[in-house]
Design a protein around this motif. Structure first.
Motif, PDB file in Angstrom:
ATOM      1  N   ILE A   9       4.739  10.879   0.083  1.00 12.87           N
ATOM      2  CA  ILE A   9       4.105   9.710  -0.529  1.00 12.87           C
ATOM      3  C   ILE A   9       5.160   8.896  -0.706  1.00 12.87           C
ATOM      4  CG2 ILE A   9       2.225   8.773  -2.038  1.00 12.87           C
ATOM      5  CD1 ILE A   9       1.079  11.547  -1.918  1.00 12.87           C
ATOM      6  N   LEU A  10       4.887   7.523  -0.214  1.00 10.29           N
ATOM      7  CA  LEU A  10       5.928   6.439  -0.650  1.00 10.29           C
ATOM      8  C   LEU A  10       4.942   5.282  -0.957  1.00 10.29           C
ATOM      9  CD1 LEU A  10       8.972   5.589  -0.687  1.00 10.29           C
ATOM     10  CD2 LEU A  10       8.356   4.777   1.768  1.00 10.29           C
ATOM     11  N   LEU A  34      15.074   5.750  -4.082  1.00  5.40           N
ATOM     12  CA  LEU A  34      13.584   5.821  -3.897  1.00  5.40           C
ATOM     13  C   LEU A  34      12.962   6.308  -4.859  1.00  5.40           C
ATOM     14  CD1 LEU A  34      13.750   6.389   0.206  1.00  5.40           C
ATOM     15  CD2 LEU A  34      12.844   4.328  -1.061  1.00  5.40           C
ATOM     16  N   ARG A  35      13.445   6.876  -5.729  1.00 10.74           N
ATOM     17  CA  ARG A  35      13.117   7.792  -6.641  1.00 10.74           C
ATOM     18  C   ARG A  35      11.628   7.189  -7.467  1.00 10.74           C
ATOM     19  NH1 ARG A  35      17.387   9.700  -9.977  1.00 10.74           N
ATOM     20  NH2 ARG A  35      17.889  11.312  -8.481  1.00 10.74           N
ATOM     21  N   SER A  38       9.673   0.029   7.130  1.00  7.71           N
ATOM     22  CA  SER A  38       9.051   0.373   8.685  1.00  7.71           C
ATOM     23  C   SER A  38      10.242   1.129   9.335  1.00  7.71           C
ATOM     24  CB  SER A  38       9.152  -0.894   9.321  1.00  7.71           C
ATOM     25  OG  SER A  38       7.965  -1.566   8.797  1.00  7.71           O
ATOM     26  N   ALA A  39       9.996   2.263   9.827  1.00  3.57           N
ATOM     27  CA  ALA A  39      11.069   3.191  10.314  1.00  3.57           C
ATOM     28  C   ALA A  39      10.329   4.316  10.895  1.00  3.57           C
ATOM     29  CB  ALA A  39      11.907   3.787   9.104  1.00  3.57           C
ATOM     30  N   GLN A  90       0.794  -1.153  -0.048  1.00  2.00           N
ATOM     31  CA  GLN A  90      -0.081   0.132  -0.073  1.00  2.00           C
ATOM     32  C   GLN A  90       0.905   1.333   0.000  1.00  2.00           C
ATOM     33  OE1 GLN A  90      -2.979  -0.275   2.946  1.00  2.00           O
ATOM     34  NE2 GLN A  90      -4.447  -1.659   1.763  1.00  2.00           N
ATOM     35  N   THR A  91       0.192   2.382  -0.005  1.00  2.00           N
ATOM     36  CA  THR A  91       0.713   3.744   0.011  1.00  2.00           C
ATOM     37  C   THR A  91       0.795   4.488   1.313  1.00  2.00           C
ATOM     38  OG1 THR A  91       0.147   4.060  -2.283  1.00  2.00           O
ATOM     39  CG2 THR A  91       0.666   6.076  -0.963  1.00  2.00           C
ATOM     40  N   LEU A  92       2.079   4.885   1.784  1.00  2.00           N
ATOM     41  CA  LEU A  92       2.372   5.314   3.191  1.00  2.00           C
ATOM     42  C   LEU A  92       2.143   6.912   2.620  1.00  2.00           C
ATOM     43  CD1 LEU A  92       3.427   5.863   5.997  1.00  2.00           C
ATOM     44  CD2 LEU A  92       5.786   5.783   5.038  1.00  2.00           C
ATOM     45  N   SER A  93       1.245   7.725   3.564  1.00  2.00           N
ATOM     46  CA  SER A  93       1.478   9.128   3.533  1.00  2.00           C
ATOM     47  C   SER A  93       1.668   9.888   4.580  1.00  2.00           C
ATOM     48  CB  SER A  93       0.145   9.677   2.985  1.00  2.00           C
ATOM     49  OG  SER A  93      -0.134   9.214   1.744  1.00  2.00           O
ATOM     50  N   LEU A  94       2.568  10.770   4.716  1.00  2.00           N
ATOM     51  CA  LEU A  94       3.113  11.389   5.979  1.00  2.00           C
ATOM     52  C   LEU A  94       2.912  13.094   5.767  1.00  2.00           C
ATOM     53  CD1 LEU A  94       6.182   9.218   7.058  1.00  2.00           C
ATOM     54  CD2 LEU A  94       4.111   9.311   8.112  1.00  2.00           C
ATOM     55  N   LEU A  95       2.533  13.594   6.858  1.00  3.12           N
ATOM     56  CA  LEU A  95       2.743  15.227   6.837  1.00  3.12           C
ATOM     57  C   LEU A  95       3.530  15.761   7.848  1.00  3.12           C
ATOM     58  CD1 LEU A  95      -1.126  16.290   6.619  1.00  3.12           C
ATOM     59  CD2 LEU A  95       0.660  16.574   4.843  1.00  3.12           C
TER      60      LEU A  95
END
Lengths: 105, 125
Positions: free
Chosen positions: B83-84, B65-66, B92-93, B16-21
């Motif tokens: 967004i990853l 990671l590009r 995981s980090a 899935q997609t990781l989203s961070l703010l």
């Protein structure tokens, strides 16, 4: 990528001790070397930039030396609040890379 | 004193997609002096620079990671986002937002002078 190798990976020291951490770059990086202090659950802190420049607000017991491929971070008299993990980071070439860390216990 | 605060889901399923703010307070994204970076630390591992973005919206990515990483910013909201895509357990980090500054001197030194505490992310089903 430029590989950064720190030694030792951990060390045990007492309050008042002088502590020195080494950092070696896989290729020459001039003075483009920074040091950070990381404590669990806290925001990392910049200690030293440009190999030897003390960042604002950092106690003078911290110092950095080196140029080219060999660098070191010293703590002249270890204080209880200095127990942390320390990382070096090269800013010579992207991707910027960090050492694996040295835990001061 | 500028402060950075990361927020995110905590748990993401593989693929899935990781989203961070990253919320920036007591400072502005719009100034031309700074870049806004993401750096992560996997459990028991070292720090890894992921990328950074300038206030103009131009990003720079770690080549490793590009293909999966997108950084953007919202200057009106003072937020930087990450967004990853296609995450795995290796993603995981604890993800830190940081400000990159250039210290002018005999040499111009780039460094991360302000950091957030980080957002812990676990990738697991």
């Amino acid at each position: 990528d430029i590989q950064m190798t720190q030694s030792p990976s951990s060390l045990s020291a007492s309050v008042g001790d002088r502590v020195t951490i080494a950092c070696r770059a896989s290729q020459a990086i001039s003075s483009y070397l920074n040091w950070y202090q990381v404590k669990p659950g806290q925001a990392p802190k910049l200690l030293i930039y440009g190999a030897s420049n003390l960042h604002s607000g950092v106690p003078s017991r911290f110092s950095g030396t080196g140029v080219g491929t060999h660098f070191s971070l010293s703590i002249s008299s270890l204080q209880p609040e200095d127990l942390a993990t320390y990382f070096c980071q090269q800013s010579h070439t992207t991707p910027w890379t960090f050492g694996q860390g040295t835990k001061v216990e | 004193q500028v402060q950075l605060h990361e927020s995110g889901p905590g748990l993401v399923k593989p693929s899935q997609t990781l989203s961070l703010l990253c919320n920036v307070s007591h400072g502005s994204l719009s100034g031309g002096e700074y870049y806004w970076a993401w750096i992560r630390q996997a459990p028991g591992k070292g720090l890894e620079w992921l990328g950074y973005i300038y206030y103009t919206g131009i990003p720079y990515y770690n080549p490793s990671l590009r293909s999966r990483l997108t950084l953007s910013l919202d200057t009106s909201a003072n937020q930087v986002s990450l967004i990853l895509n296609s995450v795995t357990a290796a993603d995981s980090a604890t993800y830190h937002c940081a400000r990159k500054v250039v210290f002018r001197g005999l040499i111009d030194s780039d460094a991360f002078d302000v950091w957030g505490r980080g957002a812990r992310v676990t990738v697991s089903s």
